[in-house]
Design a protein around this motif. Structure first.
Motif, short mmCIF file in Angstrom:
data_model
loop_
_atom_site.label_atom_id
_atom_site.label_comp_id
_atom_site.label_asym_id
_atom_site.label_seq_id
_atom_site.Cartn_x
_atom_site.Cartn_y
_atom_site.Cartn_z
N ALA A 178 -52.75 -60.17 -31.96
CA ALA A 178 -52.90 -59.20 -30.87
C ALA A 178 -52.08 -57.95 -31.13
CB ALA A 178 -52.48 -59.84 -29.55
N THR A 179 -50.83 -58.12 -31.54
CA THR A 179 -49.99 -56.94 -31.73
C THR A 179 -50.45 -56.13 -32.94
OG1 THR A 179 -48.42 -58.43 -32.76
CG2 THR A 179 -47.90 -57.68 -30.56
N GLY A 180 -51.07 -56.76 -33.92
CA GLY A 180 -51.56 -56.01 -35.08
C GLY A 180 -52.70 -55.06 -34.71
N PRO A 181 -53.87 -55.61 -34.37
CA PRO A 181 -54.99 -54.72 -34.07
C PRO A 181 -54.78 -53.88 -32.80
CG PRO A 181 -55.74 -56.97 -34.47
CD PRO A 181 -54.26 -57.02 -34.41
N PHE A 182 -54.45 -54.54 -31.69
CA PHE A 182 -54.41 -53.80 -30.42
C PHE A 182 -53.08 -53.07 -30.24
CE2 PHE A 182 -56.86 -57.83 -29.57
CZ PHE A 182 -58.04 -57.29 -30.01
#
Ligand code: HEM
Ligand SMILES: [Cu+2]
Ligand SMILES: [Cu+2]
Lengths: 621, 262
Positions: A178-182
């Motif tokens: 989640a923290t990578g893409p979004f």
């Protein structure tokens, strides 16, 4: 319609500093330099098969090759050009900086050291999906092997490696899911920033992570990772050359998370739009920031554990060797001091995504923003005090089991607050059952089951029986996969229009949802039963008495597999030819929906000014 | 007319009555009760069915906890799922967003009550756990004198058992009924985890570091002994069997294996 989508809105000339070295470098040059570095390092430390120290020498040579590969790749892709130029007093020109941001380079920029946060977000998204696909494939092989008692499908050695590789691949993927893409693509826009605080570090965090992937895959050719994802010592010290890949992967990954964590926290602290006070920050931003902030203190202990594993294997330091006064408990502590906070590093962004989604789809404000913050903060705070619940039966100090039981069970109170926020938001609303909202309901169920089974496990007498059994495996899949991954997929469905300019195919999305969620319940219900019946985890073969529960599990696993294949198809197909998305398909009030697709290089033409929080939905607001 | 006045300034009692007149509240309550029942049945019926026979005091306490915790958490799970199910029955269909809901931003008393009640449930679980842990610890000290001592040795990938007081070695775990037993567990190589399944206890086997657990077998029957810590290639096959026997049978077994009754 398509014309609108494809129209490029370039007003300035495309930067082309053709004399600069940065225009020549890309993933290809990175691979070349990385491979050269790896071979050079291996050659420099090459082991001598005729000596008694061959085992140590081999570990040294392999570790050196893997770490130098990473450094070489980063040099080759140009990661250090900026700092180097600054060091010699010739900082990058404005044109070169624009070039680095990928301005006007189309698809090519995804294969370069690109500082645009939106490019980094897409790189993470594709990388995560690839890792989940590979990890999922291994899960299918594991479950196929466990379809019938006796372990006839694959041998013990391959099976153990599968379990270890599946585990660590999925854990790494879930930490960044989640923290990578979004966190990269959406979050800066959400807070009204033009980019991350440190765009070059942002690119660095992705490409460092990228170098860990081939290292991890190399384990397959070096005899696998036979220790499970927990890599307990002294088994890890005894293990073959594949173990070096595990050690190197974690060392590299820890650098990536440290860089990313620092960057995200700095961005949120320093780059928020004018007027975005702390109580007006979108809840996803809060959850994601707490998650990466929690990872910053957690990961160094894992790194230390790996450094010691490496020195034990290379120099016979004996940190974990009882024969020379070391202890495997030391490893277990270092591992779980990272390990428990890390499970919440994974969970928090997933829940925060759902809290972002719920108000939009019921047209009500988020219920009790403060309770959400207290829930996140309480969990993050307590999560560093509970690690030894993974060690109740290790025998290290039975008298401390009581205190760790207390701290662990206390986590259910802030967890309860997260439930209250989600339920309070949907209460008296009419939920609009689009894909993202289905995710919310699925997560309420899955996290509930994960939480209740967590309470059993945190109880010492119950854990005496359940530890090391399939019950634990089912528990953490309910939380990791059922809650965190489902939340992330809901986020993908929600932000897909902003990230790709197109709508995610709904019929395929719904089909995938029902296959994965129903399959998931069947799969892990079977596993709960197997654990309650007494089947240990990580076993290639099991007795006939566990026949039915395992058969049920394997059946469920295939449903999940079909579901994810459909989802993957939906994502790829919609990305290429889905319906063109309107700018704000869900009618949401956060800032990312105020910018067009494709999002301009610096996101906003005019810096936004914030006068309220983004949850002003509902009658009378 | 009077009805109109009430709506302007309802008393707490009337507010409660009005609340329960609302169909969404009634429906949520109904679903809460149904879900609570589901979890109670799960606790009472399924756990005992899935778990192996109770053959020791520790297994008994484990089973009590699984059933008890499930029943304690049933009302909470019921409420959570009740509200969620109610929301699903009230869903909005179509391609445009639903109508605006009420702009409720928080509700202080509800947040407070929710926190306090979940705190109380949490406290019950903690106290229960602590009491059980203490009982087990106390039993271990008071009964140590009369106990059978078994030295458990784990090595890749077999279990072996020594009875130092009786002078017997075995690869099967034989125990007399109703007599406390103390396991001193050790490993010859990597970590293992000693798990006599039906006795409901478990402890890791570490190299050069003895770990101790204690229990009292309370029922005759067979025991499966397994390893619960991944310990290398044949971890899955690191199992053996055992038996809880009458005191006479146990003594016979000791003497036929060249030991002396102690
Ligand atoms: C109320 C919440 C929770 C409680 C009380 C709880 C408690 C526990 C306990 C006591 C264990 C150790 C079991 C054993 O090994 O014997 C455990 C294992 C685990 N839990 Fe949880 N847990 C909770 C929520 C979560 C969440 C939210 C996640 C992840 C998102 C999670 C992930 C894990 C993982 C990965 C393991 C197993 C690690 C391993 O041995 O491989 N748990 N949990
Ligand atoms: Cu934990
Ligand atoms: Cu084992």
């Amino acid at each position: 319609m398509t014309t609108l989508h494809n129209t490029s809105t370039h007003s300035r000339p495309i930067p082309n500093p053709s004399k600069s070295l940065i225009t020549k470098l890309n993933m290809g040059t990175g691979l070349v330099v990385g491979v050269i570095f790896a071979f050079a390092a291996y050659y420099a430390f090459r082991p001598n098969a005729d000596t008694a120290g061959f085992y140590n020498q081999q570990n040294k040579a392999l570790l050196a090759a893997m770490l130098f590969w990473s450094v070489g790749f980063l040099i080759g892709i140009g990661a250090f050009i900026g700092p180097f130029r600054w060091l010699i007093g010739k900082d990058l020109t404005a044109e070169e900086q624009l070039y680095l941001a990928g301005d006007g380079q189309g698809v090519k920029r995804y294969f370069k050291y690109c500082t645009d946060h939106k490019v980094v977000g897409i790189q993470y998204l594709v990388g995560v999906m690839a890792m989940l696909a590979v990890g999922g494939g291994m899960a299918m092989m594991i479950r196929t092997s466990l379809a019938v008692p006796g372990g006839h499908f694959i041998g013990a050695s391959v099976y153990n490696s599968l379990v270890g590789m599946h585990g660590i691949t999925m854990i790494v993927a879930m930490i960044i899911v989640a923290t990578g893409p979004f966190g990269n693509y959406i979050m800066p826009i959400m807070i009204g920033a033009r980019d991350m605080a440190f765009p070059r570090l942002n690119a660095l965090s992705w490409w460092v992570l990228f170098t860990a992937i081939p290292v991890l895959c190399s384990a397959w050719f070096l005899g696998g990772i036979p220790t499970g994802w927990t890599a307990y010592a002294p088994l890890s010290v005894q293990a073959g050359p594949g173990m070096n890949a595990f050690v190197a992967t974690i060392l590299i990954f820890a650098v990536s998370t440290a860089v990313a964590g620092m960057n995200v926290t700095s961005t949120v602290v320093a780059m928020r739009a004018k007027g975005m006070k702390w109580n007006r920050v979108p809840i996803f931003v809060v959850g994601a920031t707490m998650s990466v902030a929690l990872a910053i203190p957690a990961f160094p202990t894992f790194m230390l554990a790996m450094v010691q594993t490496a020195t034990d294997r290379v120099f016979n330091t004996g940190f974990y060797d009882a024969n020379v006064g070391g202890s495997g408990w030391l490893y277990a502590h270092l591992f779980w001091i990272m390990g428990h906070p890390e499970v919440y590093v994974i969970l928090l962004p997933g829940i925060a995504i759902l809290m972002e989604i719920a108000p939009v789809f019921v047209r009500k404000p988020l219920f009790s923003y403060n309770a959400a913050i207290m829930g996140f903060a309480g969990i993050a705070g307590l999560s560093v005090l509970v690690w030894a619940h993974h060690m109740y039966i290790s025998g290290w100090t039975p008298t401390l089991n009581g205190p760790f039981m207390v701290t662990t069970e206390m986590i259910s109170v802030p967890t309860g607050l997260l439930f209250l926020v989600m339920l309070g938001t949907i209460w008296r609303g009419k939920p609009w059952m689009k894909l993202p909202m289905l995710g919310l309901f699925a997560v309420i169920w899955n996290l509930l089951i994960g939480g209740i089974t967590g309470i059993y496990l945190s109880d010492v007498p119950a854990d005496n029986y359940l530890h090391g059994s399939m019950f634990v495996t089912a528990h953490f899949h309910y939380t990791l996969m059922g809650a965190a991954l489902t939340g992330a997929v809901a986020g993908l469905a929600y932000w897909f229009p902003k990230m790709t300019g197109r709508m995610l195919n709904e019929p395929a999305g719904y089909t995938a949802f029902w296959f994965t969620q129903i399959g998931f319940q069947v799969l892990f219900l079977g596993m709960f039963i197997a654990g309650a019946e007494g089947q240990p985890r990580r076993v290639v073969s099991f007795a006939a008495m566990y026949k039915y529960s395992n058969m049920i599990s394997t059946g469920g696993a295939y449903l999940v597999g079909i579901g994810f294949i459909i989802l993957l198809w939906a994502v790829i197909h919609s990305w290429r030819k889905g319906d063109i998305a309107p700018q704000n398909p869900w009618g949401a009030k956060t800032l990312e929906w105020t910018v067009p697709y494709p999002v301009p290089l610096e996101n906003f033409d005019e810096a936004p000014i914030i006068t309220s929080d983004p949850y002003g939905y509902g009658k009378g607001n | 007319m009077s009805n109109h006045d009430e709506e302007l300034t309802p008393t707490p009692g009337q507010r409660a009555i009005n609340l329960f007149r609302r169909t969404d509240v009634q429906r949520a309550l109904l679903f809460t009760i149904l879900w609570t029942a589901v979890f109670v049945i799960l606790g009472l019926y399924f756990y005992p069915k899935w778990m192996p026979e109770v053959m020791s005091v520790d297994m008994k306490s484990m089973e009590r906890i699984m059933i008890g915790f499930t029943i304690i958490s049933a009302p909470i799970a019921g409420l959570v799922l009740g509200i969620a199910t109610q929301a699903i029955t009230n869903r909005h269909k179509g391609d445009t967003p639903p109508p605006d809901g009420p702009a409720v931003r928080t509700n202080g008393p509800i947040v407070a009550v929710w926190t306090v009640v979940s705190g109380i449930f949490c406290l019950i679980a903690i106290v229960w756990g602590i009491v059980e842990v203490n009982t087990m610890a106390n039993a271990a000290t008071t009964e140590a004198g009369t106990a059978v001592h078994v030295q458990v040795i784990g090595s890749q990938w077999v279990w072996s058992f020594k009875y130092p007081d009786q002078g017997v070695e075995s690869d099967k775990l034989m125990l007399p009924i109703n007599r406390p037993v103390v396991f001193d567990v050790i490993s010859e190589d990597v970590n293992h985890s000693f798990w006599p399944v039906q006795l409901g206890v478990k402890v890791d086997a570490n190299r050069l570091q003895t770990t101790v657990i204690h229990t009292v077998p309370t029922k005759l029957g067979n025991i499966d002994v397994k390893c619960a810590e991944l310990c290398g290639l044949y971890h899955a096959y690191m199992e053996t069997s055992g038996k809880v026997m009458t005191t006479d049978d146990f003594n016979n077994w000791i003497t036929t294996n060249g030991g002396h009754v102690a």
